[in-house]
Design an enzyme around this catalytic site. Structure first.
Site, PDB file in Angstrom:
ATOM      1  N   HIS A 268       0.871  -1.186   0.000  1.00 44.56           N
ATOM      2  CA  HIS A 268       0.000   0.000   0.000  1.00 44.56           C
ATOM      3  C   HIS A 268       0.911   1.241   0.000  1.00 44.56           C
ATOM      4  O   HIS A 268       1.765   1.376  -0.884  1.00 44.56           O
ATOM      5  CB  HIS A 268      -0.920  -0.113   1.226  1.00 44.56           C
ATOM      6  CG  HIS A 268      -2.069   0.841   1.295  1.00 44.56           C
ATOM      7  ND1 HIS A 268      -2.437   1.677   0.273  1.00 44.56           N
ATOM      8  CD2 HIS A 268      -2.944   1.103   2.319  1.00 44.56           C
ATOM      9  CE1 HIS A 268      -3.493   2.394   0.653  1.00 44.56           C
ATOM     10  NE2 HIS A 268      -3.817   2.065   1.886  1.00 44.56           N
ATOM     11  N   HIS A 308      -2.399  -2.465  -9.549  1.00 43.30           N
ATOM     12  CA  HIS A 308      -3.378  -1.870  -8.646  1.00 43.30           C
ATOM     13  C   HIS A 308      -4.629  -2.731  -8.644  1.00 43.30           C
ATOM     14  O   HIS A 308      -5.004  -3.282  -9.673  1.00 43.30           O
ATOM     15  CB  HIS A 308      -3.738  -0.442  -9.096  1.00 43.30           C
ATOM     16  CG  HIS A 308      -4.357   0.364  -8.012  1.00 43.30           C
ATOM     17  ND1 HIS A 308      -5.695   0.315  -7.731  1.00 43.30           N
ATOM     18  CD2 HIS A 308      -3.800   1.212  -7.122  1.00 43.30           C
ATOM     19  CE1 HIS A 308      -5.937   1.125  -6.709  1.00 43.30           C
ATOM     20  NE2 HIS A 308      -4.818   1.669  -6.315  1.00 43.30           N
ATOM     21  N   ASP A 364       2.731   5.396  -6.743  1.00 43.63           N
ATOM     22  CA  ASP A 364       3.996   5.302  -6.018  1.00 43.63           C
ATOM     23  C   ASP A 364       5.213   5.163  -6.920  1.00 43.63           C
ATOM     24  O   ASP A 364       6.344   5.234  -6.439  1.00 43.63           O
ATOM     25  CB  ASP A 364       3.949   4.085  -5.065  1.00 43.63           C
ATOM     26  CG  ASP A 364       2.942   4.293  -3.958  1.00 43.63           C
ATOM     27  OD1 ASP A 364       2.919   5.392  -3.388  1.00 43.63           O
ATOM     28  OD2 ASP A 364       2.162   3.360  -3.673  1.00 43.63           O
TER      29      ASP A 364
HETATM   30  N1  CMC Z   1       4.842  -7.037  -9.948  1.00 42.10           N
HETATM   31  C1  CMC Z   1       4.725  -8.274 -10.469  1.00 42.10           C
HETATM   32  N2  CMC Z   1       3.576  -8.946 -10.569  1.00 42.10           N
HETATM   33  C2  CMC Z   1       2.478  -8.344 -10.105  1.00 42.10           C
HETATM   34  C3  CMC Z   1       2.509  -7.067  -9.536  1.00 42.10           C
HETATM   35  C4  CMC Z   1       3.748  -6.406  -9.486  1.00 42.10           C
HETATM   36  N3  CMC Z   1       3.847  -5.187  -8.953  1.00 42.10           N
HETATM   37  N4  CMC Z   1       1.266  -6.709  -9.164  1.00 42.10           N
HETATM   38  C5  CMC Z   1       0.474  -7.722  -9.471  1.00 42.10           C
HETATM   39  N5  CMC Z   1       1.199  -8.722 -10.046  1.00 42.10           N
HETATM   40  C6  CMC Z   1       0.679  -9.984 -10.575  1.00 42.10           C
HETATM   41  C7  CMC Z   1       0.365 -10.984  -9.484  1.00 42.10           C
HETATM   42  O1  CMC Z   1       1.476 -11.805  -9.206  1.00 42.10           O
HETATM   43  C8  CMC Z   1      -0.793 -11.736 -10.087  1.00 42.10           C
HETATM   44  O2  CMC Z   1      -0.286 -12.640 -11.031  1.00 42.10           O
HETATM   45  P1  CMC Z   1      -1.014 -14.090 -11.229  1.00 42.10           P
HETATM   46  O3  CMC Z   1      -2.398 -13.773 -11.696  1.00 42.10           O
HETATM   47  O4  CMC Z   1      -0.182 -14.799 -12.233  1.00 42.10           O
HETATM   48  O5  CMC Z   1      -0.992 -14.742  -9.873  1.00 42.10           O
HETATM   49  C9  CMC Z   1      -1.563 -10.667 -10.857  1.00 42.10           C
HETATM   50  O6  CMC Z   1      -0.564  -9.691 -11.206  1.00 42.10           O
HETATM   51  C10 CMC Z   1      -2.666  -9.996 -10.061  1.00 42.10           C
HETATM   52  O7  CMC Z   1      -2.084  -9.486  -8.872  1.00 42.10           O
HETATM   53  P2  CMC Z   1      -2.775  -9.545  -7.450  1.00 42.10           P
HETATM   54  O8  CMC Z   1      -1.715  -9.542  -6.399  1.00 42.10           O
HETATM   55  O9  CMC Z   1      -3.794 -10.644  -7.417  1.00 42.10           O
HETATM   56  O10 CMC Z   1      -3.535  -8.153  -7.475  1.00 42.10           O
HETATM   57  P3  CMC Z   1      -4.125  -7.390  -6.242  1.00 42.10           P
HETATM   58  O11 CMC Z   1      -5.208  -6.547  -6.755  1.00 42.10           O
HETATM   59  O12 CMC Z   1      -4.444  -8.313  -5.133  1.00 42.10           O
HETATM   60  O13 CMC Z   1      -2.890  -6.480  -5.737  1.00 42.10           O
HETATM   61  C11 CMC Z   1      -1.338  -4.711  -5.543  1.00 42.10           C
HETATM   62  C12 CMC Z   1      -2.731  -5.146  -6.040  1.00 42.10           C
HETATM   63  C13 CMC Z   1      -1.221  -3.199  -5.634  1.00 42.10           C
HETATM   64  C14 CMC Z   1      -1.171  -5.138  -4.072  1.00 42.10           C
HETATM   65  C15 CMC Z   1      -0.265  -5.392  -6.424  1.00 42.10           C
HETATM   66  O14 CMC Z   1      -0.395  -4.980  -7.763  1.00 42.10           O
HETATM   67  C16 CMC Z   1       1.162  -5.093  -5.919  1.00 42.10           C
HETATM   68  O15 CMC Z   1       1.666  -5.814  -5.047  1.00 42.10           O
HETATM   69  N6  CMC Z   1       1.853  -4.051  -6.489  1.00 42.10           N
HETATM   70  C17 CMC Z   1       3.148  -3.671  -5.991  1.00 42.10           C
HETATM   71  C18 CMC Z   1       3.028  -2.835  -4.737  1.00 42.10           C
HETATM   72  C19 CMC Z   1       2.522  -1.445  -5.051  1.00 42.10           C
HETATM   73  O16 CMC Z   1       3.037  -0.760  -5.930  1.00 42.10           O
HETATM   74  N7  CMC Z   1       1.554  -0.987  -4.248  1.00 42.10           N
HETATM   75  C20 CMC Z   1       1.010   0.364  -4.363  1.00 42.10           C
HETATM   76  C21 CMC Z   1      -0.408   0.381  -4.821  1.00 42.10           C
HETATM   77  S1  CMC Z   1      -0.940   2.031  -5.319  1.00 42.10           S
HETATM   78  C22 CMC Z   1      -0.884   2.981  -3.871  1.00 42.10           C
HETATM   79  C23 CMC Z   1      -1.940   2.620  -2.917  1.00 42.10           C
HETATM   80  O17 CMC Z   1      -1.719   1.760  -2.084  1.00 42.10           O
HETATM   81  O18 CMC Z   1      -3.026   3.216  -2.989  1.00 42.10           O
END
Ligand code: CMC
Length: 430
Positions: A268, A308, A364
């Site tokens: 986050h 995201h 971010d």
């Molecule tokens: N790098 C590599 N792979 C990723 C990433 C990433 N940053 N984000 C998602 N994926 C992949 C994930 O492994 C999954 O792949 P598969 O379907 O093969 O298992 C797919 O994309 C969907 O990801 P998810 O984790 O199920 O998606 P989510 O909606 O649960 O998570 C997230 C969203 C923001 C936590 C995630 O994209 C992430 O960890 N990003 C990196 C951390 C980040 O930049 N966070 C800031 C978010 S914006 C600021 C705020 O918090 O408001």
């Protein structure tokens, strides 16, 4: 004539149920009537991570993740960032309309006159180790404010609520700056009520021996825009924490401390700090392909600042920040990490792994580069997210309290543990 209902057939029993559809949702509680046997608990919705569950109705922030749209109270984020200021944006989020001149004067005055903190806060701060993370300090200090304002418990009293809103928005920059000064071993700088919200924060951070700290207007404006962009983002993890804690009628200081804890995580608001650490680790453009390969093959490595839950398109906040970076770097000098970030983005946006998952830069990805150019230390980045998000948290908290449909937040579970069994005395355990 089409009816606004959903007909469900339970194939276990052959029975049919009709449930109302309102605002494109069905009420999870309407599923409870669906049972095989009369004594059954009834059907529940199972949704870990709340990927498809609306927890509230809200009139504050609108996001269209597919189209990359973000509006506060109907105003596009691009217009607010270009023409507005953070304090009026905070007012808009909280009270629903942009302030008139007179309303703004009063609002800015209220905030400015609550920026000081009780002297005992300094003693509490002194208890932290020199290397304490500022986000841990901030969460603790915000929780500590609860003990200074016992009236804040009266969360059903709108006037008392308003006072705490002023205090929290006004004091969070002071606490953030004190946390930084503590980690640097520098004396605290008291608020300067002649400066604006961002100008005052900058002087509390960076003032040394000068009589009056001169704030660069470009730097203050850049920070103001970043604060506008971070002010609210509907039902994200930290806002849900704020609402969840607030739903037990805890005071807003304790609820906000919990929200800061949720924001701290690297998935986050802690992501901005992790982006900078990642860029440092990559070190040079030629190492990017190997890093991307690692992200794709090693599921424990993520491209921080990408992806995201809601945006399946370019995050509109990231677009604005990327554009603003050039203006800031003209004054501060170019951040050498920018080249790595730009190349990382270029490669990722052409790569099938990221394209097929609709992973784009989020807020971010570029914000840390600007914070760093503005001379903020890397571990302060999540704190810079928390300061403006305070207004969003408070707007959502207030909306939750005024919403007659809201109740204490209390999800259900699917129990997967053992059936009832009898206690075994210690001497008989294997
Ligand atoms: N790098 C590599 N792979 C990723 C990433 C990433 N940053 N984000 C998602 N994926 C992949 C994930 O492994 C999954 O792949 P598969 O379907 O093969 O298992 C797919 O994309 C969907 O990801 P998810 O984790 O199920 O998606 P989510 O909606 O649960 O998570 C997230 C969203 C923001 C936590 C995630 O994209 C992430 O960890 N990003 C990196 C951390 C980040 O930049 N966070 C800031 C978010 S914006 C600021 C705020 O918090 O408001």
């Amino acid at each position: 004539m089409a009816k606004d209902t959903l007909t469900i057939t339970d194939n276990r029993t052959g029975k049919t149920y009709e449930v109302p559809v309102v605002d494109d949702t069905v009420k999870a509680i309407d599923l409870r009537q669906i049972k095989v046997k009369a004594e059954d608990f009834g059907l529940m919705a199972y949704d870990p991570g709340f990927t498809n569950t609306a927890s509230c109705k809200s009139a504050i922030t609108f996001i269209d993740g597919e189209r990359g749209i973000l509006n506060y109270r109907g105003y596009p984020i691009e217009q607010l960032a270009e023409q507005g200021g953070y304090l009026e944006t905070a007012y808009l989020l909280l009270w629903g309309e942009l302030p008139t001149r007179a309303q703004y004067q009063e609002w800015a005055d209220d905030i400015t006159h609550h920026t000081f903190v009780h002297e005992n806060v300094k003693e509490l701060m002194a208890g932290f180790r020199y290397d304490a993370h500022p986000m841990g300090m901030l969460a603790s200090m915000v929780a500590a404010l609860s003990t200074f304002y016992p009236d804040a418990k009266k969360v059903r009293d709108a006037e008392i609520r308003r006072k705490q809103i002023h205090r929290l928005i006004a004091k969070i920059p002071t606490l953030a700056a004190f946390a930084y000064r503590h980690s640097m071993g520098l004396p605290y700088v008291y608020p300067d009520n002649e400066q604006g919200y961002c100008g005052n924060f900058l002087q509390m951070m960076f003032k040394t021996a000068e009589m009056k700290y001169v704030v660069s207007p470009v730097v203050a404006r850049a920070l103001d825009v970043l604060f506008i962009l971070h002010a609210d983002h509907e039902q994200n993890c930290s806002t849900s924490a704020m609402r969840g804690i607030g739903s037990s009628e805890a005071d807003p200081y304790c609820a906000a401390a919990g929200a800061i804890g949720a924001l701290y995580g690297p998935l986050h608001g802690g992501a901005n700090e992790q982006v900078l650490r990642m860029l440092n680790e990559i070190g040079s453009r030629d190492k990017i392909p190997a890093f991307i390969k690692d992200v794709k093959e090693n599921r424990n490595v993520r491209l921080m600042g990408f992806g995201h839950r809601v945006y399946k398109n370019y995050d509109p906040r990231a677009k604005i920040i990327k554009k603003m970076a050039d203006q800031v770097f003209e004054v501060t000098g170019r951040n050498p990490m920018l080249d790595i970030a730009l190349e990382l983005e270029r490669i990722a946006l052409e790569d099938e792994y990221f394209v097929s998952r609709k992973l784009y830069p989020n807020v971010d990805f570029y914000s840390g580069l600007i914070y760093q150019a503005l001379k903020f230390p890397v571990d302060l980045f999540p704190v810079l997210f928390a300061i403006p998000r305070m207004s969003g948290w408070l707007a959502q908290w207030q909306e939750m309290l005024e919403d007659r449909e809201q109740k204490i937040s209390r999800p259900r579970q699917v129990y997967t543990g053992l059936e009832r069994r009898d206690y075994v005395p210690a001497h008989r355990r294997q």
